[in-house]
Motif scaffolding. Structure first.
Motif, PDB file in Angstrom:
ATOM      1  N   VAL A  72      70.802  -5.769  69.724  1.00  9.43           N
ATOM      2  CA  VAL A  72      70.291  -6.247  71.011  1.00  9.43           C
ATOM      3  C   VAL A  72      71.448  -6.509  71.971  1.00  9.43           C
ATOM      4  O   VAL A  72      71.356  -6.229  73.164  1.00  9.43           O
ATOM      5  CB  VAL A  72      69.421  -7.507  70.813  1.00  9.43           C
ATOM      6  CG1 VAL A  72      69.070  -8.150  72.132  1.00  9.43           C
ATOM      7  CG2 VAL A  72      68.153  -7.157  70.053  1.00  9.43           C
ATOM      8  N   GLY A  73      72.550  -7.028  71.449  1.00  7.72           N
ATOM      9  CA  GLY A  73      73.714  -7.288  72.289  1.00  7.72           C
ATOM     10  C   GLY A  73      74.305  -6.031  72.902  1.00  7.72           C
ATOM     11  O   GLY A  73      74.886  -6.079  73.995  1.00  7.72           O
ATOM     12  N   LEU A  74      74.158  -4.901  72.241  1.00  4.20           N
ATOM     13  CA  LEU A  74      74.676  -3.643  72.796  1.00  4.20           C
ATOM     14  C   LEU A  74      73.958  -3.250  74.082  1.00  4.20           C
ATOM     15  O   LEU A  74      74.529  -2.556  74.922  1.00  4.20           O
ATOM     16  CB  LEU A  74      74.572  -2.530  71.753  1.00  4.20           C
ATOM     17  CG  LEU A  74      75.514  -2.670  70.557  1.00  4.20           C
ATOM     18  CD1 LEU A  74      75.229  -1.589  69.525  1.00  4.20           C
ATOM     19  CD2 LEU A  74      76.963  -2.625  70.990  1.00  4.20           C
ATOM     20  N   PHE A  75      72.725  -3.710  74.255  1.00  5.47           N
ATOM     21  CA  PHE A  75      72.005  -3.415  75.496  1.00  5.47           C
ATOM     22  C   PHE A  75      72.655  -4.099  76.688  1.00  5.47           C
ATOM     23  O   PHE A  75      72.459  -3.690  77.825  1.00  5.47           O
ATOM     24  CB  PHE A  75      70.531  -3.839  75.381  1.00  5.47           C
ATOM     25  CG  PHE A  75      69.702  -2.856  74.623  1.00  5.47           C
ATOM     26  CD1 PHE A  75      69.130  -1.769  75.273  1.00  5.47           C
ATOM     27  CD2 PHE A  75      69.504  -2.997  73.269  1.00  5.47           C
ATOM     28  CE1 PHE A  75      68.383  -0.851  74.586  1.00  5.47           C
ATOM     29  CE2 PHE A  75      68.748  -2.085  72.568  1.00  5.47           C
ATOM     30  CZ  PHE A  75      68.194  -1.005  73.222  1.00  5.47           C
ATOM     31  N   TRP A  76      73.412  -5.144  76.460  1.00  5.59           N
ATOM     32  CA  TRP A  76      74.101  -5.849  77.532  1.00  5.59           C
ATOM     33  C   TRP A  76      75.109  -4.917  78.222  1.00  5.59           C
ATOM     34  O   TRP A  76      75.335  -5.018  79.426  1.00  5.59           O
ATOM     35  CB  TRP A  76      74.814  -7.074  76.963  1.00  5.59           C
ATOM     36  CG  TRP A  76      75.527  -7.887  77.995  1.00  5.59           C
ATOM     37  CD1 TRP A  76      76.844  -7.798  78.332  1.00  5.59           C
ATOM     38  CD2 TRP A  76      74.964  -8.897  78.825  1.00  5.59           C
ATOM     39  NE1 TRP A  76      77.137  -8.690  79.312  1.00  5.59           N
ATOM     40  CE2 TRP A  76      75.999  -9.382  79.641  1.00  5.59           C
ATOM     41  CE3 TRP A  76      73.694  -9.430  78.956  1.00  5.59           C
ATOM     42  CZ2 TRP A  76      75.805 -10.380  80.569  1.00  5.59           C
ATOM     43  CZ3 TRP A  76      73.498 -10.435  79.881  1.00  5.59           C
ATOM     44  CH2 TRP A  76      74.539 -10.892  80.674  1.00  5.59           C
ATOM     45  N   PHE A  77      75.696  -4.028  77.459  1.00  7.74           N
ATOM     46  CA  PHE A  77      76.738  -3.151  77.982  1.00  7.74           C
ATOM     47  C   PHE A  77      76.196  -1.862  78.593  1.00  7.74           C
ATOM     48  O   PHE A  77      76.942  -1.131  79.224  1.00  7.74           O
ATOM     49  CB  PHE A  77      77.735  -2.816  76.874  1.00  7.74           C
ATOM     50  CG  PHE A  77      78.447  -4.017  76.340  1.00  7.74           C
ATOM     51  CD1 PHE A  77      79.428  -4.647  77.085  1.00  7.74           C
ATOM     52  CD2 PHE A  77      78.112  -4.535  75.103  1.00  7.74           C
ATOM     53  CE1 PHE A  77      80.075  -5.771  76.600  1.00  7.74           C
ATOM     54  CE2 PHE A  77      78.760  -5.651  74.600  1.00  7.74           C
ATOM     55  CZ  PHE A  77      79.737  -6.278  75.359  1.00  7.74           C
TER      56      PHE A  77
END
Length: 84
Positions: A72-77
């Motif tokens: 999910v954190g990869l969607f931040w980038f």
């Protein structure tokens, strides 16, 4: 615990709709994202019991939270220009 898990899925579905519609401006990809998410959930549920017996419930839960948070954190980038 099940109630929290279901609430998390409901929130993720709502946030996903906003993300694809307003940030990426590619609402057509939402159905594929949700389909892939559902298939990944079914796969994870099918291997959860054997993994829990092998590495333990607590360890499996921590690993699952870590991997899920990373994905999910990869969607931040991601930027709208990254999607074609």
């Amino acid at each position: 615990m099940l109630l929290l898990t279901l609430a998390a899925f409901a929130v993720k579905g709502s946030v996903s709709a906003y993300y694809f519609k307003y940030f990426l401006k590619r609402e057509d990809l939402l159905k594929w994202f949700l389909l892939a998410n559902g298939l990944a959930f079914i796969s994870a549920v099918s291997i959860a019991s054997p993994l829990a017996r092998w590495i333990g419930k607590k360890s499996l839960f921590m690993v699952a939270l870590g991997v899920g948070g990373l994905v999910v954190g990869l969607f931040w980038f991601a930027k709208p220009t990254d999607i074609r």
